[in-house]
Scaffold this motif. Sequence first.
Motif, PDB file in Angstrom:
ATOM      1  N   PRO A  13      -0.152  -0.415  13.310  1.00 26.51           N
ATOM      2  CA  PRO A  13       0.757   0.708  13.597  1.00 26.51           C
ATOM      3  C   PRO A  13       1.759   0.963  12.481  1.00 26.51           C
ATOM      4  O   PRO A  13       1.987   2.111  12.093  1.00 26.51           O
ATOM      5  CB  PRO A  13       1.468   0.256  14.891  1.00 26.51           C
ATOM      6  CG  PRO A  13       0.502  -0.669  15.542  1.00 26.51           C
ATOM      7  CD  PRO A  13      -0.149  -1.400  14.412  1.00 26.51           C
ATOM      8  N   GLU A  14       2.378  -0.102  11.950  1.00 27.26           N
ATOM      9  CA  GLU A  14       3.327   0.056  10.853  1.00 27.26           C
ATOM     10  C   GLU A  14       2.637   0.609   9.606  1.00 27.26           C
ATOM     11  O   GLU A  14       3.171   1.472   8.909  1.00 27.26           O
ATOM     12  CB  GLU A  14       3.994  -1.284  10.516  1.00 27.26           C
ATOM     13  CG  GLU A  14       4.983  -1.777  11.552  1.00 27.26           C
ATOM     14  CD  GLU A  14       4.328  -2.708  12.565  1.00 27.26           C
ATOM     15  OE1 GLU A  14       3.081  -2.680  12.686  1.00 27.26           O
ATOM     16  OE2 GLU A  14       5.062  -3.456  13.230  1.00 27.26           O
ATOM     17  N   LEU A  15       1.414   0.119   9.338  1.00 27.69           N
ATOM     18  CA  LEU A  15       0.675   0.569   8.162  1.00 27.69           C
ATOM     19  C   LEU A  15       0.320   2.044   8.257  1.00 27.69           C
ATOM     20  O   LEU A  15       0.548   2.813   7.315  1.00 27.69           O
ATOM     21  CB  LEU A  15      -0.594  -0.270   7.983  1.00 27.69           C
ATOM     22  CG  LEU A  15      -1.513   0.138   6.829  1.00 27.69           C
ATOM     23  CD1 LEU A  15      -0.782   0.027   5.499  1.00 27.69           C
ATOM     24  CD2 LEU A  15      -2.778  -0.727   6.821  1.00 27.69           C
ATOM     25  N   SER A  16      -0.233   2.448   9.397  1.00 32.71           N
ATOM     26  CA  SER A  16      -0.653   3.840   9.558  1.00 32.71           C
ATOM     27  C   SER A  16       0.544   4.790   9.479  1.00 32.71           C
ATOM     28  O   SER A  16       0.478   5.833   8.826  1.00 32.71           O
ATOM     29  CB  SER A  16      -1.387   4.022  10.887  1.00 32.71           C
ATOM     30  OG  SER A  16      -0.561   3.687  11.981  1.00 32.71           O
ATOM     31  N   ALA A  17       1.655   4.418  10.127  1.00 34.01           N
ATOM     32  CA  ALA A  17       2.842   5.270  10.114  1.00 34.01           C
ATOM     33  C   ALA A  17       3.399   5.412   8.701  1.00 34.01           C
ATOM     34  O   ALA A  17       3.775   6.509   8.271  1.00 34.01           O
ATOM     35  CB  ALA A  17       3.915   4.700  11.043  1.00 34.01           C
ATOM     36  N   SER A  18       3.437   4.308   7.946  1.00 33.35           N
ATOM     37  CA  SER A  18       3.979   4.339   6.589  1.00 33.35           C
ATOM     38  C   SER A  18       3.076   5.121   5.643  1.00 33.35           C
ATOM     39  O   SER A  18       3.554   5.887   4.795  1.00 33.35           O
ATOM     40  CB  SER A  18       4.163   2.908   6.061  1.00 33.35           C
ATOM     41  OG  SER A  18       5.109   2.210   6.829  1.00 33.35           O
ATOM     42  N   VAL A  19       1.762   4.933   5.774  1.00 30.51           N
ATOM     43  CA  VAL A  19       0.814   5.644   4.908  1.00 30.51           C
ATOM     44  C   VAL A  19       0.856   7.143   5.164  1.00 30.51           C
ATOM     45  O   VAL A  19       0.871   7.948   4.228  1.00 30.51           O
ATOM     46  CB  VAL A  19      -0.622   5.106   5.109  1.00 30.51           C
ATOM     47  CG1 VAL A  19      -1.644   6.025   4.443  1.00 30.51           C
ATOM     48  CG2 VAL A  19      -0.733   3.702   4.530  1.00 30.51           C
ATOM     49  N   ILE A  20       0.887   7.535   6.433  1.00 31.51           N
ATOM     50  CA  ILE A  20       0.954   8.966   6.774  1.00 31.51           C
ATOM     51  C   ILE A  20       2.219   9.596   6.210  1.00 31.51           C
ATOM     52  O   ILE A  20       2.191  10.684   5.633  1.00 31.51           O
ATOM     53  CB  ILE A  20       0.893   9.156   8.306  1.00 31.51           C
ATOM     54  CG1 ILE A  20      -0.510   8.810   8.827  1.00 31.51           C
ATOM     55  CG2 ILE A  20       1.249  10.596   8.689  1.00 31.51           C
ATOM     56  CD1 ILE A  20      -0.616   8.763  10.327  1.00 31.51           C
ATOM     57  N   ALA A  21       3.349   8.889   6.358  1.00 34.46           N
ATOM     58  CA  ALA A  21       4.616   9.399   5.827  1.00 34.46           C
ATOM     59  C   ALA A  21       4.560   9.527   4.310  1.00 34.46           C
ATOM     60  O   ALA A  21       5.047  10.516   3.738  1.00 34.46           O
ATOM     61  CB  ALA A  21       5.758   8.481   6.243  1.00 34.46           C
ATOM     62  N   ALA A  22       3.954   8.549   3.649  1.00 34.74           N
ATOM     63  CA  ALA A  22       3.860   8.580   2.189  1.00 34.74           C
ATOM     64  C   ALA A  22       2.966   9.722   1.719  1.00 34.74           C
ATOM     65  O   ALA A  22       3.269  10.402   0.735  1.00 34.74           O
ATOM     66  CB  ALA A  22       3.328   7.245   1.673  1.00 34.74           C
ATOM     67  N   LEU A  23       1.843   9.938   2.400  1.00 39.26           N
ATOM     68  CA  LEU A  23       0.922  11.021   2.035  1.00 39.26           C
ATOM     69  C   LEU A  23       1.565  12.385   2.221  1.00 39.26           C
ATOM     70  O   LEU A  23       1.240  13.343   1.520  1.00 39.26           O
ATOM     71  CB  LEU A  23      -0.364  10.929   2.865  1.00 39.26           C
ATOM     72  CG  LEU A  23      -1.270   9.727   2.541  1.00 39.26           C
ATOM     73  CD1 LEU A  23      -2.430   9.656   3.534  1.00 39.26           C
ATOM     74  CD2 LEU A  23      -1.799   9.828   1.109  1.00 39.26           C
ATOM     75  N   LYS A  24       2.476  12.469   3.190  1.00 38.58           N
ATOM     76  CA  LYS A  24       3.192  13.728   3.423  1.00 38.58           C
ATOM     77  C   LYS A  24       4.328  13.928   2.422  1.00 38.58           C
ATOM     78  O   LYS A  24       4.966  14.983   2.404  1.00 38.58           O
ATOM     79  CB  LYS A  24       3.773  13.750   4.842  1.00 38.58           C
ATOM     80  CG  LYS A  24       2.722  13.919   5.948  1.00 38.58           C
ATOM     81  CD  LYS A  24       3.394  13.948   7.314  1.00 38.58           C
ATOM     82  CE  LYS A  24       2.369  14.158   8.426  1.00 38.58           C
ATOM     83  NZ  LYS A  24       3.020  14.163   9.763  1.00 38.58           N
ATOM     84  N   ILE A  50       0.831  -1.214   0.000  1.00 42.00           N
ATOM     85  CA  ILE A  50       0.000   0.000   0.000  1.00 42.00           C
ATOM     86  C   ILE A  50       0.860   1.256   0.000  1.00 42.00           C
ATOM     87  O   ILE A  50       0.557   2.238  -0.689  1.00 42.00           O
ATOM     88  CB  ILE A  50      -0.952  -0.011   1.217  1.00 42.00           C
ATOM     89  CG1 ILE A  50      -2.031  -1.085   1.026  1.00 42.00           C
ATOM     90  CG2 ILE A  50      -1.594   1.368   1.414  1.00 42.00           C
ATOM     91  CD1 ILE A  50      -3.001  -1.198   2.176  1.00 42.00           C
ATOM     92  N   THR A  51       1.939   1.228   0.785  1.00 42.55           N
ATOM     93  CA  THR A  51       2.819   2.403   0.851  1.00 42.55           C
ATOM     94  C   THR A  51       3.428   2.708  -0.511  1.00 42.55           C
ATOM     95  O   THR A  51       3.494   3.872  -0.931  1.00 42.55           O
ATOM     96  CB  THR A  51       3.935   2.184   1.881  1.00 42.55           C
ATOM     97  OG1 THR A  51       3.362   1.847   3.143  1.00 42.55           O
ATOM     98  CG2 THR A  51       4.762   3.447   2.059  1.00 42.55           C
ATOM     99  N   ALA A  52       3.866   1.678  -1.230  1.00 47.08           N
ATOM    100  CA  ALA A  52       4.445   1.878  -2.557  1.00 47.08           C
ATOM    101  C   ALA A  52       3.388   2.329  -3.559  1.00 47.08           C
ATOM    102  O   ALA A  52       3.696   3.068  -4.501  1.00 47.08           O
ATOM    103  CB  ALA A  52       5.119   0.595  -3.041  1.00 47.08           C
ATOM    104  N   LEU A  53       2.147   1.914  -3.379  1.00 46.93           N
ATOM    105  CA  LEU A  53       1.062   2.368  -4.249  1.00 46.93           C
ATOM    106  C   LEU A  53       0.843   3.874  -4.104  1.00 46.93           C
ATOM    107  O   LEU A  53       0.497   4.563  -5.070  1.00 46.93           O
ATOM    108  CB  LEU A  53      -0.237   1.621  -3.921  1.00 46.93           C
ATOM    109  CG  LEU A  53      -0.401   0.225  -4.516  1.00 46.93           C
ATOM    110  CD1 LEU A  53      -1.631  -0.460  -3.934  1.00 46.93           C
ATOM    111  CD2 LEU A  53      -0.509   0.300  -6.049  1.00 46.93           C
ATOM    112  N   ILE A  54       1.042   4.390  -2.900  1.00 44.36           N
ATOM    113  CA  ILE A  54       0.869   5.821  -2.648  1.00 44.36           C
ATOM    114  C   ILE A  54       2.009   6.623  -3.257  1.00 44.36           C
ATOM    115  O   ILE A  54       1.799   7.684  -3.848  1.00 44.36           O
ATOM    116  CB  ILE A  54       0.766   6.089  -1.131  1.00 44.36           C
ATOM    117  CG1 ILE A  54      -0.493   5.420  -0.565  1.00 44.36           C
ATOM    118  CG2 ILE A  54       0.750   7.589  -0.839  1.00 44.36           C
ATOM    119  CD1 ILE A  54      -0.574   5.462   0.935  1.00 44.36           C
ATOM    120  N   GLY A  55       3.224   6.125  -3.126  1.00 49.40           N
ATOM    121  CA  GLY A  55       4.383   6.817  -3.678  1.00 49.40           C
ATOM    122  C   GLY A  55       5.586   5.901  -3.712  1.00 49.40           C
ATOM    123  O   GLY A  55       5.747   5.046  -2.830  1.00 49.40           O
ATOM    124  N   PRO A  56       6.446   6.026  -4.730  1.00 47.99           N
ATOM    125  CA  PRO A  56       7.631   5.162  -4.863  1.00 47.99           C
ATOM    126  C   PRO A  56       8.545   5.237  -3.648  1.00 47.99           C
ATOM    127  O   PRO A  56       8.680   6.284  -3.017  1.00 47.99           O
ATOM    128  CB  PRO A  56       8.331   5.729  -6.107  1.00 47.99           C
ATOM    129  CG  PRO A  56       7.266   6.451  -6.858  1.00 47.99           C
ATOM    130  CD  PRO A  56       6.347   7.015  -5.816  1.00 47.99           C
TER     131      PRO A  56
END
Length: 312
Positions: free
Chosen positions: A215-226, A85-91
């Motif tokens: 926790p890992e998912l939320s932290a990674s997604v938030i970082a990617a969105l930022k 999911i994190t890679a889908l948001i941004g490379p």
Amino acid sequence: MSVVYILLGLVLLVFGGDFLVKASVGLSFKLSISKMVIGMTVVSFATSAPELLVSLQAALDGLPAIAINNVIGSNIANIGLVLGITALIGPIVVSKDFYKLNWPAMMFFSLLIYSFLKNDSLLSQNEGFILVSVLILFLVYLIKTAKNTAANDEVDDALAEVGYAKISLWLLLGGLALYFGSKWLVEGATELAEKVGVSEGVISITMIAIGTSVPELSASVIAALKGEKAISLGNLIGSNIFNIASVLGLTAIIKEIPVTEPQILTNDIFWMLGFTAIILPLVFVPKKFVFSRYKGGLLFLGYLTFIYLVLS
């Protein structure tokens, strides 16, 4: 009530894990431990606390399938769900340390736990000691070879100013939340498995594993969105290594873990090995050293396929 127990358990594990991380980092600063070492050891161990408490509680309750599949499912989710999911948001840019040290270490621990379980369908106390001992040697090597510039950016410098009173309160709240969270989660998962007619192993490798990876998912997604490019594949790999070596290792030292459900060795653990192995060639497929959106999509699709096959 089983679903309520599971949801309450997951919420408490998330909050308990967060409190424990903050308290551990704050206390480490008080003890004058460097930020680099805190990131490599203290944070990694603290973030594995929910999985540790769940596996230990399950083993003590005579539910070894949950103890094992909690870790196997969490490792699969970290790669297929979180990284996908994190890679889908941004490379995600991958450093060369990935194939020189991080991936080989993760693959080694994955194969080691497989060999231990396959040997006699039991994770013995001696094997638990081996896992923890090898993890300690690995961490010592990391610390000795790391440069000062390798300090973990996820370590909050503000925690250095926190007083002992607040650290003690966080430790207390974190400990209580993790204890009751793991207890209710295991109880709820057991009841739900009985009601829907599936094994504890199926519930733990899907619902519990996803919950402990939140926790890992939320932290990674938030970082990617930022738009933060410092999302570290190494963090997810480190989490997988700690899940195997510290969670199963420490649990086995306290109470040996037998394999009670055949699909753990005939199916589940091969999915973990497969997800662990596949990310190496993906790193070298153009564009090299970048986890692009299509690579993330492949991982996420693979994870959805895994969940479908487990539940079907």
